[in-house]
Design an enzyme around this catalytic site. Structure first.
Site, PDB file in Angstrom:
ATOM      1  N   GLU A   1      -7.227  16.178 -10.720  1.00 52.73           N
ATOM      2  CA  GLU A   1      -7.404  15.178 -11.588  1.00 52.73           C
ATOM      3  C   GLU A   1      -8.379  15.446 -12.621  1.00 52.73           C
ATOM      4  O   GLU A   1      -9.700  14.741 -12.321  1.00 52.73           O
ATOM      5  CB  GLU A   1      -7.471  13.853 -10.963  1.00 52.73           C
ATOM      6  CG  GLU A   1      -6.405  13.878  -9.696  1.00 52.73           C
ATOM      7  CD  GLU A   1      -6.866  12.700  -8.473  1.00 52.73           C
ATOM      8  OE1 GLU A   1      -7.338  11.812  -8.870  1.00 52.73           O
ATOM      9  OE2 GLU A   1      -6.520  12.998  -7.236  1.00 52.73           O
TER      10      GLU A   1
ATOM     11  N   HIS B   1      -4.136  11.285 -12.713  1.00 46.72           N
ATOM     12  CA  HIS B   1      -4.180  11.415 -11.392  1.00 46.72           C
ATOM     13  C   HIS B   1      -2.941  12.462 -10.823  1.00 46.72           C
ATOM     14  O   HIS B   1      -1.894  11.888 -10.249  1.00 46.72           O
ATOM     15  CB  HIS B   1      -3.984  10.070 -10.930  1.00 46.72           C
ATOM     16  CG  HIS B   1      -4.322  10.068  -9.105  1.00 46.72           C
ATOM     17  ND1 HIS B   1      -4.018  11.016  -8.149  1.00 46.72           N
ATOM     18  CD2 HIS B   1      -5.121   9.090  -8.592  1.00 46.72           C
ATOM     19  CE1 HIS B   1      -4.238  10.583  -7.253  1.00 46.72           C
ATOM     20  NE2 HIS B   1      -5.099   9.702  -7.350  1.00 46.72           N
TER      21      HIS B   1
END
Length: 289
Positions: A264, A163
């Protein structure tokens, strides 16, 4: 020292000034400093870390490169309900296992996480899983490599995602290599949409999950950018909450959404199965442009 550590962090660095900081809590990379590719320019910070991020181990760290495992987003399966958003990996203390490499090419360190039985019971996670996370620094590159060992006899069905919060001016950043892909627009109730833009921006609230996205993405902003090469992941998420969603995030600084883009690589629309006694790995290599 190319590798140094405190009770909370591990720092890897190179003679030119390139460096990375990894918190043992969550094995979260919170800083990556590197020069523009092909130059001897001074290093600059490449990752965004919220000034309100919790760095004391009480909550997952807001910014850097949090690891989502064994699922992405809020728990959707009954078996995951005892875990918080994005699973347990980003909210546990990892161990520095060893220095993998330390030479002219770069520096690499390996972290590990193996939940004790009491923690597995707490999370309702009925699997014996060992996680390894290798962080490798070169002059213009940072690689993060997640390995999942399923030591159980039974198969493990999971998701995983890196992330990453990239530091940039959100009003001027774009992402390329997404044109022609189908994405789920989470800002419009997961509407399935065909991407028609050559350069995807985040000038508005963006939460898009691109399916079968390939391996290579370019983030561009005035003065430079980042190339992402991903392996082991089929999806990529592009996210910036803007004020309308960002103000609801308690550990996001006011206006923080103006300072980053999240791109991500991960598993967000599908689940992967690791057979008993098997393993899976996924990684991203980030290179300055």
């Amino acid at each position: 020292m190319p590798v140094s550590q405190t009770d909370k962090t591990v720092v890897i660095s190179l003679p030119n000034g390139s460096s990375a900081v990894i918190y043992k809590y969550g094995a979260t990379v919170t800083s990556w400093k590197a020069p523009k590719a092909g130059t001897q320019d001074p290093v600059t910070e490449r990752l965004f870390l919220s000034s309100k991020a919790y760095l004391d181990g009480s909550k997952p760290i807001r910014g850097g490169i949090p690891i989502a495992f064994p699922f992405f987003g809020p728990p959707s399966r009954e078996e995951d309900k005892k875990m918080g958003q994005h699973g347990y990996a980003r909210g546990e203390e990892w161990e520095l296992l060893k220095t993998v490499m330390d030479n002219e090419a770069g520096v690499s360190v390996k972290f590990g996480l193996h939940l004790p039985e009491a923690k597995r019971t707490q999370y309702g996670f009925d699997y014996d899983v060992r996680l390894e996370y290798i962080v490798t620094l070169a002059v213009h590159e940072l690689a993060t490599h997640l390995v999942v060992h399923n030591d159980s006899e039974k198969p493990l069905t999971h998701q995983a995602l890196l992330h990453t919060y990239f530091a940039c001016d959100a009003s001027q950043v774009t992402v390329s290599s997404l044109k022609g892909l189908t994405y789920l627009d989470k800002t419009r109730n997961y509407a399935e949409t065909l991407e028609t833009r050559d350069e995807v921006d985040v000038k508005n609230y963006t939460d898009a999950v691109y399916k079968d996205a390939g391996n290579d993405f370019n983030i561009k902003y005035p003065g430079g950018g980042i190339h992402i090469h991903a392996k082991g992941f089929k999806d990529v998420v592009v996210w910036n909450p803007h004020a309308e969603a960002g103000r609801a995030i308690a550990d996001m600084e006011e206006g923080g959404w103006d300072k980053y883009i999240c791109v991500e690589p991960g598993m967000a629309t599908y689940w992967n199965e690791i057979p008993g006694k098997g393993k899976w790995d996924g990684q991203q290599v980030l290179k300055t442009l």
